[in-house]
Design an enzyme around this catalytic site. Structure first.
Site, short mmCIF file in Angstrom:
data_model
loop_
_atom_site.label_atom_id
_atom_site.label_comp_id
_atom_site.label_asym_id
_atom_site.label_seq_id
_atom_site.Cartn_x
_atom_site.Cartn_y
_atom_site.Cartn_z
N ASP A 49 10.02 19.61 -30.09
CA ASP A 49 11.08 20.09 -30.61
C ASP A 49 11.66 19.51 -32.30
O ASP A 49 11.59 18.28 -32.36
CB ASP A 49 11.80 20.46 -30.34
CG ASP A 49 12.05 21.16 -29.34
OD1 ASP A 49 11.13 21.90 -28.93
OD2 ASP A 49 13.96 21.33 -29.18
N ASP A 50 12.30 20.10 -33.61
CA ASP A 50 13.35 19.42 -34.26
C ASP A 50 12.21 18.95 -35.36
O ASP A 50 12.64 18.83 -36.79
CB ASP A 50 14.19 18.35 -33.84
CG ASP A 50 15.30 18.72 -32.71
OD1 ASP A 50 14.86 20.31 -32.46
OD2 ASP A 50 16.21 18.11 -32.37
N HIS A 91 9.88 15.87 -28.31
CA HIS A 91 10.92 15.61 -29.38
C HIS A 91 10.33 15.00 -30.93
O HIS A 91 9.28 14.36 -30.42
CB HIS A 91 11.68 15.26 -29.73
CG HIS A 91 13.26 16.15 -29.41
ND1 HIS A 91 13.48 16.27 -27.90
CD2 HIS A 91 13.48 17.31 -30.12
CE1 HIS A 91 14.55 16.76 -27.52
NE2 HIS A 91 15.02 17.34 -29.23
N HIS A 144 19.44 24.36 -36.98
CA HIS A 144 19.70 23.67 -35.89
C HIS A 144 21.26 23.48 -35.94
O HIS A 144 21.59 22.65 -35.25
CB HIS A 144 19.40 22.55 -35.70
CG HIS A 144 18.64 21.76 -34.81
ND1 HIS A 144 20.27 20.90 -33.86
CD2 HIS A 144 17.84 22.13 -33.83
CE1 HIS A 144 19.41 20.67 -32.84
NE2 HIS A 144 18.22 21.25 -32.94
N HIS A 196 12.74 27.25 -34.26
CA HIS A 196 13.99 26.21 -34.02
C HIS A 196 15.32 26.22 -34.31
O HIS A 196 16.24 25.65 -34.52
CB HIS A 196 13.79 24.66 -33.66
CG HIS A 196 14.82 23.49 -32.95
ND1 HIS A 196 15.33 25.12 -31.69
CD2 HIS A 196 15.35 22.81 -32.58
CE1 HIS A 196 15.64 23.74 -31.00
NE2 HIS A 196 15.63 23.23 -31.67
NI NI Z 1 16.08 20.62 -31.23
#
Ligand code: NI
Length: 295
Positions: free
Chosen positions: A107-108, A248, A161, A157
């Site tokens: 993620d991210d 992540h 955020h 995503h």
């Molecule tokens: Ni996230």
């Protein structure tokens, strides 16, 4: 003036003829085909060809072959069949399918660490899913493009955020759709599912998003520990068929963990697949719902 021109032209012709007379009797050098490790072919005079070969080219076609344990080898194409009979494959895509599978998810990103994660996945012929944030997509579109070209899946995503449960229906739609456009601009593909930031959603969030939400069944807490040992042991002690694993691609510790997790899971008999392939293998057609695993 005219006289000078005539002298000049005469001299020019004389020199041209003498230059031709010197070079004409030289026989052309024999030519040779040489082959680069990455599949390029060049037809060169023999002396040039020898220089290429000294610099790492070959006098016959070569091919990279792969083993599921991550080993690679460069062999002559004419010898490849001998190796293929001994557990080597022409492509990681040819590795035999296993009965157990998990989906690694990151993620991210994309971030400056994503390429190292991709290098590792590529080396083992493993696939993963990257849930990317719009601000980082726009910062690193080339990295996302590479992930896509390696067969990784790209999930949404959101653009910024934000916690979707704090937003209106139109705010949710905008967070998802604008990021989908950024991803499409970078990769040519519009993602079909979203991971809500913080895993936070309600049935109203889902209705506003109008697409599946992908959660996780193993939370490595890599963002909190920033410790490769801890991330590795979380995954290896818990992984079961159908799990979705959350990491992540923002930390060097997660890169280090990935480099240990990928070969270890393969040794444990898991295929590392995208979220879509995991669902497909389990016969699940995703609808407007939240999914934590595919068992
Ligand atoms: Ni996230």
């Amino acid at each position: 003036m005219k006289k000078f021109l005539v002298i000049f032209i005469t001299l020019l012709i004389t020199f041209s003829i003498s230059a031709y007379a010197v070079s004409a009797p030289t026989l052309p050098e024999p030519v040779q085909k040489v082959y680069s490790p990455d599949g390029r072919i060049a037809l060169l005079p023999q002396s040039r060809a020898e220089e290429y070969i000294a610099a790492g080219w070959f006098d016959a076609p070569v091919v990279t072959i792969y083993k599921p344990n991550g080993e690679t080898s460069l062999v002559f194409l004419s010898d490849a069949h001998v190796h293929l009979a001994n557990g080597w494959y022409m492509s990681p895509d040819d590795f035999p399918k296993k009965t157990k599978a998990v989906a690694l998810t990151y993620d991210d990103g994309p971030s400056k660490y994503t390429n190292q994660v991709l290098d590792c996945l590529e080396r083992y012929g493993a696939k993963a899913t990257f849930f990317v944030v719009g601000t980082n997509v726009n910062r690193n579109p080339e990295i996302l493009k590479r992930a896509h070209s390696l067969g990784m899946e790209i999930g949404n995503h959101t653009a910024n955020h934000q916690r979707l449960t704090n937003l209106s229906a139109s705010g949710i739609a905008s967070e998802i759709n604008s990021n989908a456009t950024y991803i499409e601009n970078a990769t040519g593909i519009r993602p079909t599912f979203t991971r809500p930031p913080y895993g936070s959603y309600t049935s109203a969030t889902l209705s506003a998003a109008k697409q599946p939400f992908i959660l996780w069944s193993i939370d490595t807490l890599d963002w909190k520990t920033r410790n490769a040992d801890s991330t590795v042991s979380e995954v290896l002690s818990k992984a079961k068929d159908g799990d979705i694993i959350l990491m992540h691609d923002l930390y060097s510790a997660t890169v280090a963990a990935t480099e240990r997790i990928v070969p270890a899971l393969i040794d444990m008999g898991f295929d590392l697949v995208t979220v879509s392939e995991l669902a497909q293998r389990k016969g699940v057609t995703m609808g407007i719902a939240g999914y934590r695993s595919f068992k």
